[in-house]
Design an enzyme around this catalytic site. Structure first.
Site, PDB file in Angstrom:
ATOM      1  N   ASP A 149      73.619  37.901  53.227  1.00 37.05           N
ATOM      2  CA  ASP A 149      72.752  36.814  53.680  1.00 37.05           C
ATOM      3  C   ASP A 149      72.846  36.598  55.188  1.00 37.05           C
ATOM      4  O   ASP A 149      72.021  35.891  55.770  1.00 37.05           O
ATOM      5  CB  ASP A 149      73.079  35.517  52.934  1.00 37.05           C
ATOM      6  CG  ASP A 149      74.521  35.068  53.131  1.00 37.05           C
ATOM      7  OD1 ASP A 149      75.364  35.913  53.479  1.00 37.05           O
ATOM      8  OD2 ASP A 149      74.801  33.876  52.932  1.00 37.05           O
ATOM      9  N   HIS A 202      84.770  33.321  49.548  1.00 31.31           N
ATOM     10  CA  HIS A 202      85.169  33.842  50.867  1.00 31.31           C
ATOM     11  C   HIS A 202      86.111  35.043  50.742  1.00 31.31           C
ATOM     12  O   HIS A 202      86.371  35.743  51.729  1.00 31.31           O
ATOM     13  CB  HIS A 202      85.903  32.764  51.676  1.00 31.31           C
ATOM     14  CG  HIS A 202      85.048  31.592  52.056  1.00 31.31           C
ATOM     15  ND1 HIS A 202      85.149  30.366  51.454  1.00 31.31           N
ATOM     16  CD2 HIS A 202      84.071  31.470  52.992  1.00 31.31           C
ATOM     17  CE1 HIS A 202      84.278  29.526  52.000  1.00 31.31           C
ATOM     18  NE2 HIS A 202      83.608  30.171  52.927  1.00 31.31           N
ATOM     19  N   LYS A 212      76.829  32.949  39.777  1.00 29.54           N
ATOM     20  CA  LYS A 212      77.336  33.094  41.132  1.00 29.54           C
ATOM     21  C   LYS A 212      78.856  33.198  41.110  1.00 29.54           C
ATOM     22  O   LYS A 212      79.539  32.424  40.463  1.00 29.54           O
ATOM     23  CB  LYS A 212      76.909  31.897  41.990  1.00 29.54           C
ATOM     24  CG  LYS A 212      77.216  32.076  43.469  1.00 29.54           C
ATOM     25  CD  LYS A 212      76.622  30.958  44.293  1.00 29.54           C
ATOM     26  CE  LYS A 212      76.896  31.166  45.783  1.00 29.54           C
ATOM     27  NZ  LYS A 212      76.307  30.098  46.608  1.00 29.54           N
ATOM     28  N   HIS A 261      87.127  29.157  49.446  1.00 29.13           N
ATOM     29  CA  HIS A 261      87.065  29.384  48.009  1.00 29.13           C
ATOM     30  C   HIS A 261      86.939  30.881  47.733  1.00 29.13           C
ATOM     31  O   HIS A 261      86.862  31.705  48.661  1.00 29.13           O
ATOM     32  CB  HIS A 261      85.908  28.598  47.379  1.00 29.13           C
ATOM     33  CG  HIS A 261      84.572  28.846  48.008  1.00 29.13           C
ATOM     34  ND1 HIS A 261      83.871  30.025  47.842  1.00 29.13           N
ATOM     35  CD2 HIS A 261      83.800  28.071  48.804  1.00 29.13           C
ATOM     36  CE1 HIS A 261      82.734  29.970  48.498  1.00 29.13           C
ATOM     37  NE2 HIS A 261      82.656  28.797  49.099  1.00 29.13           N
ATOM     38  N   LYS A 303      70.479  28.034  52.236  1.00 27.20           N
ATOM     39  CA  LYS A 303      70.613  26.612  51.906  1.00 27.20           C
ATOM     40  C   LYS A 303      69.227  25.971  51.855  1.00 27.20           C
ATOM     41  O   LYS A 303      68.353  26.299  52.639  1.00 27.20           O
ATOM     42  CB  LYS A 303      71.460  25.891  52.971  1.00 27.20           C
ATOM     43  CG  LYS A 303      72.850  26.490  53.197  1.00 27.20           C
ATOM     44  CD  LYS A 303      73.753  26.260  52.024  1.00 27.20           C
ATOM     45  CE  LYS A 303      75.189  26.667  52.346  1.00 27.20           C
ATOM     46  NZ  LYS A 303      75.333  28.062  52.733  1.00 27.20           N
ATOM     47  N   LYS A 307      81.972  30.232  40.766  1.00 24.28           N
ATOM     48  CA  LYS A 307      81.571  28.933  40.259  1.00 24.28           C
ATOM     49  C   LYS A 307      82.031  28.788  38.809  1.00 24.28           C
ATOM     50  O   LYS A 307      81.816  29.676  37.987  1.00 24.28           O
ATOM     51  CB  LYS A 307      80.053  28.757  40.334  1.00 24.28           C
ATOM     52  CG  LYS A 307      79.527  28.737  41.768  1.00 24.28           C
ATOM     53  CD  LYS A 307      80.055  27.530  42.526  1.00 24.28           C
ATOM     54  CE  LYS A 307      79.466  27.471  43.933  1.00 24.28           C
ATOM     55  NZ  LYS A 307      79.962  26.343  44.711  1.00 24.28           N
ATOM     56  N   THR A 308      82.670  27.664  38.480  1.00 29.93           N
ATOM     57  CA  THR A 308      83.138  27.400  37.132  1.00 29.93           C
ATOM     58  C   THR A 308      82.734  25.998  36.731  1.00 29.93           C
ATOM     59  O   THR A 308      82.215  25.226  37.539  1.00 29.93           O
ATOM     60  CB  THR A 308      84.667  27.524  37.041  1.00 29.93           C
ATOM     61  OG1 THR A 308      85.266  26.449  37.781  1.00 29.93           O
ATOM     62  CG2 THR A 308      85.164  28.846  37.587  1.00 29.93           C
ATOM     63  N   GLN A 356      75.731  32.240  66.748  1.00 34.61           N
ATOM     64  CA  GLN A 356      76.475  33.339  66.137  1.00 34.61           C
ATOM     65  C   GLN A 356      76.331  34.609  66.965  1.00 34.61           C
ATOM     66  O   GLN A 356      77.287  35.377  67.104  1.00 34.61           O
ATOM     67  CB  GLN A 356      75.988  33.570  64.707  1.00 34.61           C
ATOM     68  CG  GLN A 356      76.822  34.600  63.947  1.00 34.61           C
ATOM     69  CD  GLN A 356      76.506  34.617  62.462  1.00 34.61           C
ATOM     70  OE1 GLN A 356      76.201  33.599  61.865  1.00 34.61           O
ATOM     71  NE2 GLN A 356      76.563  35.787  61.866  1.00 34.61           N
ATOM     72  N   ARG A 415      73.327  20.821  55.967  1.00 34.15           N
ATOM     73  CA  ARG A 415      74.690  20.417  55.665  1.00 34.15           C
ATOM     74  C   ARG A 415      74.980  19.070  56.315  1.00 34.15           C
ATOM     75  O   ARG A 415      74.491  18.781  57.410  1.00 34.15           O
ATOM     76  CB  ARG A 415      75.684  21.447  56.219  1.00 34.15           C
ATOM     77  CG  ARG A 415      75.854  22.686  55.365  1.00 34.15           C
ATOM     78  CD  ARG A 415      76.824  23.629  56.032  1.00 34.15           C
ATOM     79  NE  ARG A 415      77.138  24.773  55.207  1.00 34.15           N
ATOM     80  CZ  ARG A 415      77.804  25.842  55.642  1.00 34.15           C
ATOM     81  NH1 ARG A 415      78.199  25.875  56.903  1.00 34.15           N
ATOM     82  NH2 ARG A 415      78.062  26.842  54.843  1.00 34.15           N
ATOM     83  N   THR A 447      84.005  23.994  56.668  1.00 34.33           N
ATOM     84  CA  THR A 447      83.236  22.934  56.020  1.00 34.33           C
ATOM     85  C   THR A 447      84.023  22.206  54.939  1.00 34.33           C
ATOM     86  O   THR A 447      83.564  21.194  54.416  1.00 34.33           O
ATOM     87  CB  THR A 447      81.958  23.511  55.394  1.00 34.33           C
ATOM     88  OG1 THR A 447      82.312  24.580  54.501  1.00 34.33           O
ATOM     89  CG2 THR A 447      81.042  24.065  56.479  1.00 34.33           C
TER      90      THR A 447
END
Length: 448
Positions: A233, A85, A268, A82, A119, A271-272, A212, A123, A77
């Site tokens: 999840d 992952h 989370k 990041h 989500k 995340k920054t 999947q 997306r 995506t």
């Protein structure tokens, strides 16, 4: 699926086994305090990788008997994975380190649909060109953590578009749709929570879990893959694949999930203020990556050392017990080890030196993150709070003001209590302005 079928009933009973990590992951047990036999599951358990697992005793026996093949899928995506992952990548690394074969599945097909899990909105649909470009950009990341080749435990990389795009719509429905019931799919949290939040879920997204599941079946048939892993999840999607293989091919299949990570303060993971912590060096510099790990909260140091480095567990146990400010030395060990895995030892050393120069010696380094700012705007003057936000040191001007009032904002190493003051060309030192927020964030503002 019909829960009255023998395989489904057995899975429903065994799949209820949930391994919740305890304060000390080494104290976790498979069930009723019975330890794992296989090195693979013992390692995952000791380092805190296990959240849920289907058929734990059966999987443990298979992994103890010899090499097994397992996979994790990654949708393309973005042009980089990041740090969120990284948990999955390290899980594949543990698999290979303990003598088993990893499969990296690139989601060339599933990315066209978009995973609705966790989500609130659909997306955006990407073009084939965008997906292929993203896959090309992220493939190299896996080579930093896994050994690829033709050997029995060498990793391989496959693209699920190779089989998913071959199916005609009617063929797919007739072949696999018969094994799934809408009733059961609606019961999975990934769907139920979306609907409870009254967020629309398209029929396109609703098909994702079928795709999947077919991925797992196809990998079982092509490569003898018997284990799918992923974040917690993904539990519903993974269970569907396990059931499909056991129902259609009557072969062993297993699922294992890892905990969803958040920091000790509840943020989370990954995340920054500056956004996602990307793994590609052109999207997140080795220095910024090193600094991300250096900024780990005290309570997370031991856990992150276990999850994201290869350091021995006894060494980690000693590091996380360091008292007071000495825990900062453990954070540097974490930053060095994590950065070395992704970017190499040389880049980690350069990042550590740049950080030491900036924060301990108050010197500038060419390796510090740089924010380019229009010279004409600087000459006209810019509010310090606005510059701090633009440079990614704060999420808002109000946050920048709070930093200043608390003594946490510095301009050229001098504490600045007024975030409303104007910054202009007079503040340049050596042609740049050094901004720092707190003790750990620094940016060099360079006029262009």
């Amino acid at each position: 699926m019909n829960p009255s079928r023998p395989d489904s009933a057995r899975l429903g009973r065994d799949a209820a086994t949930v391994l919740e990590p305890r304060a000390d992951p080494q104290e976790c047990a498979m069930s009723a305090d019975k330890p794992f036999k296989s090195e693979f599951l013992k390692t995952l358990q000791a380092r805190g990788h296990i959240h849920q697992v289907t058929h734990p005793e059966e999987l443990d026996t298979a992994a103890h008997a010899g090499p097994i093949t397992a996979y994790i899928g990654f949708d393309a995506t973005a042009a980089s994975l990041h740090v969120g992952h990284l948990f999955s990548i390290m899980t594949l690394r543990r698999l290979q380190q303990t003598g088993h074969k990893p499969i990296v599945v690139m989601g060339g097909g599933t990315t066209k649909i978009g995973d609705p899990t966790d989500k609130d909105q659909s997306r955006p649909l990407l073009s084939d060109e965008q997906i292929n470009s993203n896959m090309a950009a992220i493939k190299g990341t896996f080579e930093k953590f896994l050994a690829f080749g033709d050997g029995p435990t060498d990793a391989i990389m496959v693209n699920n578009d190779d089989w998913l795009s071959r199916f005609g719509y009617v063929e797919f429905l007739r072949k696999y749709g018969v094994h799934f019931t809408v009733n059961r799919m609606l019961a999975f949290d990934s769907v139920k929570q979306r609907l409870e939040r009254e967020q629309p879920m398209t029929f396109l997204e609703f098909n994702y879990m079928l795709m999947q599941s077919v991925d797992f079946l196809e990998l079982e048939r092509r490569y003898g893959c018997l284990l799918q892993m992923g974040g917690s999840d993904q539990w519903g999607n993974i269970v569907n694949g396990v059931e499909l293989i056991r129902r259609v091919d009557h072969k062993p299949a297993f699922g294992l999930t890892t905990p969803l990570l958040s920091t000790a303060s509840g943020q989370k993971m990954g995340k920054t203020v500056g956004g996602a912590v990307w793994l590609n060096a052109d999207m997140r510099s080795p220095y910024d990556y090193w600094q991300f790990w250096r900024n780990t909260e005290d309570a997370d140091v031991g856990r992150f050392l276990r999850l994201f480095t290869d350091l021995p567990l006894d060494e980690i146990a000693a590091l996380e017990k360091l008292p007071g400010s000495q825990i900062n030395e453990a954070k540097k060990v974490l930053a060095n080890a994590a950065t070395t895995l992704l970017h190499g030892a040389d880049s980690a050393a350069v990042a550590a030196d740049a950080s030491r120069a900036a924060f301990e010696e108050k010197a500038l380094s060419a390796d510090l993150p740089t924010f380019e700012f229009p010279r004409q705007d600087l000459e006209a003057g810019v509010q310090l709070a606005a510059l701090v936000v633009d440079a990614g040191l704060a999420a808002s001007r109000s946050e920048a003001r709070r930093l200043a009032q608390g003594g946490g904002l510095r301009v050229n190493d001098a504490q600045e209590s007024d975030a409303n003051r104007m910054i202009d060309a007079a503040d340049l030192v050596g042609g740049v302005i050094k901004l720092a927020a707190g003790k750990k964030k620094i940016v060099v503002v360079r006029p262009t």
